[in-house]
Design a protein around this motif. Sequence first.
Motif, mmCIF file in Angstrom:
data_model
loop_
_atom_site.group_PDB
_atom_site.id
_atom_site.type_symbol
_atom_site.label_atom_id
_atom_site.label_comp_id
_atom_site.label_asym_id
_atom_site.label_seq_id
_atom_site.Cartn_x
_atom_site.Cartn_y
_atom_site.Cartn_z
ATOM 1 N N HIS A 30 11.939 5.567 0.900
ATOM 2 C CA HIS A 30 11.888 7.014 1.095
ATOM 3 C C HIS A 30 10.808 7.421 2.099
ATOM 4 O O HIS A 30 10.978 8.391 2.839
ATOM 5 N N ALA A 31 9.697 6.685 2.107
ATOM 6 C CA ALA A 31 8.664 6.990 3.120
ATOM 7 C C ALA A 31 9.261 6.839 4.513
ATOM 8 O O ALA A 31 9.049 7.687 5.395
ATOM 9 N N TYR A 32 10.014 5.756 4.718
ATOM 10 C CA TYR A 32 10.593 5.545 6.042
ATOM 11 C C TYR A 32 11.675 6.570 6.354
ATOM 12 O O TYR A 32 11.826 6.981 7.513
ATOM 13 N N GLU A 64 -1.352 5.050 5.395
ATOM 14 C CA GLU A 64 -1.177 4.951 3.941
ATOM 15 C C GLU A 64 -0.051 3.992 3.573
ATOM 16 O O GLU A 64 -0.089 3.352 2.521
ATOM 17 N N MET A 65 0.956 3.885 4.432
ATOM 18 C CA MET A 65 2.032 2.923 4.191
ATOM 19 C C MET A 65 1.540 1.482 4.321
ATOM 20 O O MET A 65 2.088 0.567 3.695
ATOM 21 N N LEU A 66 0.493 1.282 5.117
ATOM 22 C CA LEU A 66 0.016 -0.065 5.413
ATOM 23 C C LEU A 66 -1.172 -0.490 4.555
ATOM 24 O O LEU A 66 -1.304 -1.667 4.220
ATOM 25 N N VAL A 67 -2.041 0.459 4.223
ATOM 26 C CA VAL A 67 -3.250 0.145 3.453
ATOM 27 C C VAL A 67 -3.558 1.310 2.518
ATOM 28 O O VAL A 67 -3.566 2.465 2.949
ATOM 29 N N GLN A 68 -3.811 1.016 1.264
ATOM 30 C CA GLN A 68 -4.326 2.006 0.313
ATOM 31 C C GLN A 68 -5.525 1.396 -0.393
ATOM 32 O O GLN A 68 -5.625 0.171 -0.525
ATOM 33 N N PRO A 83 1.477 -1.589 0.989
ATOM 34 C CA PRO A 83 2.093 -1.064 -0.245
ATOM 35 C C PRO A 83 3.414 -0.355 -0.026
ATOM 36 O O PRO A 83 4.204 -0.233 -0.958
ATOM 37 N N ALA A 84 3.650 0.142 1.177
ATOM 38 C CA ALA A 84 4.917 0.848 1.423
ATOM 39 C C ALA A 84 5.491 0.430 2.775
ATOM 40 O O ALA A 84 6.028 1.251 3.516
ATOM 41 N N LEU A 85 5.377 -0.842 3.092
ATOM 42 C CA LEU A 85 5.912 -1.358 4.357
ATOM 43 C C LEU A 85 7.439 -1.407 4.292
ATOM 44 O O LEU A 85 8.002 -2.061 3.408
ATOM 45 N N PRO A 86 8.142 -0.733 5.208
ATOM 46 C CA PRO A 86 9.601 -0.870 5.275
ATOM 47 C C PRO A 86 9.947 -2.209 5.933
ATOM 48 O O PRO A 86 10.051 -2.317 7.159
ATOM 49 N N ARG A 87 10.106 -3.226 5.138
ATOM 50 C CA ARG A 87 10.153 -4.597 5.630
ATOM 51 C C ARG A 87 11.298 -4.850 6.598
ATOM 52 O O ARG A 87 11.171 -5.639 7.541
#
Length: 812
Positions: free
Chosen positions: A664-666, A713-717, A727-731
Motif C-alpha cells: 500500500h505504501a508503494y 521511512e520505507m527503508l529505515v525506521q 520495513p516497507a521495501l516494495p521488493r
Amino acid sequence: MEDEEWVLVRKPAEKDFWNPTSMNQLADTSKPLKVTFSGPAEHWTDAIPIGNGRLGAMVWGGIASETLQLNEDTLWTGTPGDYTIPNAPAALSEVRKLVDDGDYAQATKAAVKLSDKSPDVYQLLGDIKLEFDDSHIKYTEGTYRRELDLESATARVKYSVGDVEFTREHFVSYPDQVMVTKISGSKPGSLSFTVSLDSKLPHTSQANGQNQIIMQGNCPGKRFASEGSANENPQGIQFAAVLNLQTSEGGVVHSLDDKTLKVEGSDWAVMLLVASSSFDGPFTMPSDSKKDPISESLNLSKSSKSNLKGSLVIEKVKSSTANSYFSSNEDDAVSTAERVKSFRTDEDPSFVELLFQYGRYLLISSSRPGTQVSNLQGIWNKDLAPPWDGAPHLNINLQMNYWPSVSCNLKECQEPLFDYISSLSINGSKTAKVNYEASGWVAHQVSDIWAKTSPDQGEAVWALWPMGGAWLCTHLWEHYTYTMDKEFLKNKAYPLLEGCTSFLLDWLIDGPGGFLETNPSTSPEHTFIAPDGKPASVSYSSTMDIAIIREVFSVIVSAAEVLGRKSDALIGKVLEAQPKLLPYKIARDGSIMEWAQDFQDRDVHHRHVSHLFGLFPGHTITLEKTPDLCKAADYTLYKRGEDGPGWSTTWKIALWARLHNSEHAYRMVKRLINLVDPTHESDFEGGLYSNLFTAHPPFQINGNFGFTAAVAEMLVQSTTKDLYLLPALPRDKWPNGCVKGLKSRGGVTVNICWEEGDLEEVGLWSKEQNSVKTLHYRGTKITAKISSGKVYTFNRQLKCVKTYSLQEAEFC
C-alpha cells in the motif's frame, strides 16, 4: 575576468565511510540527478526553483526573452500584531457549555467568536528580464536543453543559433548570499542582450554608469492596504535589490533607462543579484527598524564582486550525507515530464530516487541557518496574493516541511524552525493568558512572519485548533533523539516544552468518567454529523488533540529523565494527568474514531488523516505495543481511500510504511507520480507538475518534503534502541538498491544495500555516541553494540563481518 577563471568551488561533503561493492555497481547504472525540460517554461510550475534558504528564483528558460522571478524570504505584508482577544474567555465559556449540552452545531457557530484576523501575506521581490535579439527566435530545433542539476544546485539553459551555442547558468550561493547568472556564447563577441529589474510591489529603480541596477521598494504595511491616512496604512517592510553586471573584455554596457542595461558584443556576461530588507525580527515595527536594506545590499554587492575575481561558492546538494541508488531504465534524452508520464507503465525506480533527492534539494534551498522557516511554497512565489497567503500552516504544512530534516541528514535545515518556535512561544504566552486564561504558550492553525499565534479568521472547522504549537514541539524532541545533543535539549528544547506543557495542562478540563478533556475541540478541517443530524466541527477531545497531548507529555517526561529533572513540579502534574487522557477508541466499523464519540463522517474520504497522528509522525500506535490499534489504523486508511492532495498522499505513504505495508505504501507512491496539467489543474487531485513541485492543487511544497521523509521511512525506521531495516521495501518494484547516510534515532548513521529484494549489507556508524541497538529484519533480530568512532558492516544474516575505525576510513 577571463572565462577560464570561472570556478565553482563545491563545499566538501561529509566523508563517506562505507563503500560496499554492490553500491558501486548500482552507482554505475544510476541516472544523473537532473530535472530536465525539452523547452522553455510556459507556466510557473514549469520553471526551475533555485535558492539559498533566503534568496530564491524561478528560472523560466525563455529563448529570446527570459524571466528570472525573484523572492526574498522576509518580504511580507504587515507589522507586528496583537494576537489576543479580550472577549475570548466569555466566548470560550459559552462554547464549552454548548458542547457539554451536546449542541455541537450551535457550539460550532458560537466558536466563530474565538476567531481573530487572518495572517499576513508572503510577497515577491521582482523579476529580472533578459531580452535577446530576434535571431534567437530562430534557434536551431533540437538544440534546446534546460535542466536543474541537483548535485551542483545549478540551473542551466543551452541552445544554438546557427553555429553559436548559448549557455546560461544560474545558482544562489549561501556563503556569499548572492544569485549568480553567467551567460555565454561559443563565439567571441556573439553575446548581446538587455537586462532589466522590476517588481509588482511599489518601487523605484536606477541603472547607473557602474553597470549596476539598484531597486528600492516596500511591502504593504497592512494585509490589504486601505485608503486614508498614514496611520491607517503603516510603513511596511522595506527592501532593496542590487544587480551588478560584468562582461568580457570588448563587451560594451550602457543604460537604456532607469531599469535597463544593454550588453553588446561580449563573449560572456555575469550578473550578480543581491537583496535585503528592513525586517528585524517579528517584534520590531518596520518603522523602528535600524536595518538599512540599501546599505546592506550595496555591501553584499561589493563583497560578491570581490569574490567573483577569485571564486564563488556553491554547495553540493546530493552529497554522501544521503545518497540513494536504485537500478534504472536508461534514456537520458527523455524530459522529466515524460518520465512522470511513463511512470504509470515503467515504474522506473531511479525516478523515485530523483524525487527523493529533489525534496532534500528543496529543503536546503528554502531553509538554512539564519533564514525564515520554509513556508507553504518554500520561498518561491509569483503573486501578491498567493494561495492560502503562502503562510505556514500549523496543522500539517509546517511540520511536514521538516519531516525529512533529521532522518535524511539535514539537521542544520531545522534551525529556522526552532527559532520560529521560540518566537511563537513569546506571542503565544500572551494569547494563552488573555484568550484562555492559561499559563504557558499556544499557537493555532496558521501563522506568518510576525509569529501570529491567535486563531485564524473564519469558521471553527479550520481556525479553532490550539494544537499547532504542541505539534511543533514534538520536533524538538525528535531533533534530540536523532542527534543526542544534550545541550540543545537543555537550553533550547526543554524551556519551550515546559511552556507548551503548562498550557496543555491548563487547557485540559475535567470531563465525564474521570477523564481530562479538551473542549472545544476540532479535527483539522473536518466535520461530522451530530446525533441531532446537524453538521458540526466542534465537540470535545478529538483523537488528534489527545494524541498530540499524549505525545508531548511523553516527550517532556523523557526529556526530564535525561536532564535529571524528574522531580520538577511540572513533571509531577504530567504524570498525574497521563492516565486520565482519553484512550484511543475503535469505532463500530473497526476504524479508529476521529472524535470522542462515534460521529458520522461528513466526508469519509477527507484529505486529513489527523486521527492517525499517533501512528505517524507520533509514536503511540506501534506494531509491537498496540497491534489492535494498528489493525484499526489499517482499516482507517483503507476507509479513507487513496484520493487526496499531494501532501495527503505522502502522509499516507508514511502511515502505510509504519504499518510495514510495502504494497500500500508503494501504491501511494505511484499515485503521487501523475503529471498535472496546469491549464486544467482543477481536474487533478494531487500529482506532480513538470518541475516536480507537488500539487494540492495548486502547488504546496509540503508534499515534496513528505515524499522524501516517507521514502526514508520505507527503508529505515528507528527508536533510540531499535533499528528496523527495509520495513516497507516494495521488493518487486525496487529489487536492487542502496541508500547511504540516512540517520536513525540514537545518533547512528545507516547505510543499506539490497539485492533481488533481500538485504545484502548494512553499514552503521556513529561519530560521538555509544549505543546498543536491536537490529530487526524480517523476523530476525540481533543486539549490536555501536561504539563511537567505529564503522560496522553486517551481512544479510545480521552478523557483523567487518569493523574499522573512522580514522582508518579517512585514508581509504
